[in-house]
Write an enzyme that holds these catalytic residues in place. Sequence first.
Site, PDB file in Angstrom:
ATOM      1  N   HIS A 182      -6.596 -13.832  -7.038  1.00  0.00           N
ATOM      2  CA  HIS A 182      -7.231 -12.605  -6.543  1.00  0.00           C
ATOM      3  C   HIS A 182      -8.653 -12.483  -7.087  1.00  0.00           C
ATOM      4  CE1 HIS A 182      -8.056  -8.392  -5.697  1.00  0.00           C
ATOM      5  NE2 HIS A 182      -7.139  -8.508  -4.757  1.00  0.00           N
TER       6      HIS A 182
ATOM      7  N   LYS B  28       0.855  -1.180   0.000  1.00  0.00           N
ATOM      8  CA  LYS B  28       0.000   0.000   0.000  1.00  0.00           C
ATOM      9  C   LYS B  28       0.892   1.231   0.000  1.00  0.00           C
ATOM     10  CE  LYS B  28      -3.921  -2.271   0.279  1.00  0.00           C
ATOM     11  NZ  LYS B  28      -4.913  -2.272  -0.811  1.00  0.00           N
TER      12      LYS B  28
END
Length: 434
Positions: free
Chosen positions: A279, A162
Site C-alpha cells: 500500500h 469501507k
Amino acid sequence: MLDPKIFMNDEGIDRDKYITGLYLLQCETTDILKKVEAIALEQSTGTWVQLPEETDEIRNRCVAKVLGVYEVPQYEDALPVGTKERTFIFKIAFPADNINGQIPQVLTALYGNISMSGKLKLLDITLPHSFVKNFKGPKFGIEGMRKLINVYDRPLMVAMFKPCIGMDPKSVGKMLFNLGMGGVDVIKDDELLADPTFCTVEDRLEECLKACDKVYKETGRKVLYALNITDNFDVMFKKAKDAVKAGANCIMVNVFTVSYSGMSVLAEDPAINVPILSHPDFAGALFGSPHYGLGSNLVLGKLNRLAGGDMVIYPSHLGKVPMVKERVIRIGQELTSPFYHIKRAWPGPSAGMYPGIVPQLIEDFGNDVIVGAGGGIHAHPMGLIAGAKAFHQAIEATNKKIPLRKAAEKHKELKIALDKWGTPETASNYSLTK
C-alpha cells in the site's frame, strides 16, 4: 583541479560492479562540475576536506564516478544574460561493493546527506545483476497470482472495506462475502485498519476466512483476503507467520511506514507463502515534490517490486489523488518490464475509481492491471454486489470492444453506475487536492 579518478564515462566502468543514480539538480552555480564532484565524494569516500586516511587505494576502489553532466537546455556557446538558477541532469555510479546487497544502504549511498542539500531529486537508479541477485522479489507476481486464483485474460479486481475503520469483525466478514459474491478477486483492509481493539487482526482474519470459504462453496471462486499486518517489525513478522498458520491467503503491508526492508523480509521468508499487497500511504513524502525526493517510478515501481510486492497500489490519473498520466504509466512499466529474474508485479493505479474509467485503464495498461475500487463499489445505488458487477460488466465490454453505454443497455448495474459517475470525459469527481 577536478579529480580524473572521479570523472569517467559509461564505457569506462564495469557496469555490473556499479549502481548508478540519475539526478535532477536546480541551482545557482558557476562551476557545476565541481559541485557534482563534491556530491560524488560526499556520498562515497570523501568529505569537505581532504583526509590523510583516504589513500589512493581507497579512493580508487570506493569513490563514486561521475558519468555525465548535462544542462537543460544544453547551452553550448554562452549562458543567456542574467541566468541565475540553472537545471542539470547528471549520473553518478557507486561501487556496488560499498553497498553489498541491501536497499537501505542503496538509498543512503545515492541520496543520504545530499537529500538535504537543495533542489536535488533522484530520478532513477540502475541496479546491476550483481546487486539484484540478492533479492527474490515477488513470490507470485502476475503469472503466479493468475494461477493461484484461476483468473486469466482480464484485469484483477481488488476492493477494500469501507468505511475505512470502525466496523466490528463480523461486519467486515459479511462485507467480504458480499464483495466476493459480486466477483471481486482480492478484498483488502484499508490502510487505516491495522489492529484496533474493536477489530483485531486475529478476530478479523477468522471472520474473513469464513467468508472466503463461503464464497468458494457457493461459486467455486477463490477469493483472497489481504490482511493488513502493518506494525512494529517484531510484531509484524509474528503477525504474518501466525496469520499464515491460521490460514491467511494474502497479506498487506503499508510499505512506506514499515520500509522496503520490512516488506522484503516477509517476501523472502519461505514460511510466508502468500501474496503481498503493497500500500502506498506515506509515499508522497518521498516522491511528491518536483524538486526533491525520489522519482515516483523508483519509489512506487522498481524498489517496490524488488522488495517483494506482488500487488502494488498507487495513485491514478483517473481518480481522486491526481497524478500525471505519464508517471502513472511509467510506474506500471517498472513493475512489469523485464528485470533480471524478478517476477512481474501487478500495477494497481487506484483511489476514486468507478466503472466508467475501465476502458481508459485497459487502454493504458492492458489486462495485466488491477482494477481497484472502494467507493465506486460501496456507493452503487443497488448495493455492494451490484457495484462489483458493474466493474466486471465494464471489463467484459471493454475486452469485447463494446462501448460502455451500449453494454449498459443489457446490464442495469453498469447503466446505473454510468448514470451516477459517468466517464473520465464527463465526471466531476471528488479530488483530494481541490
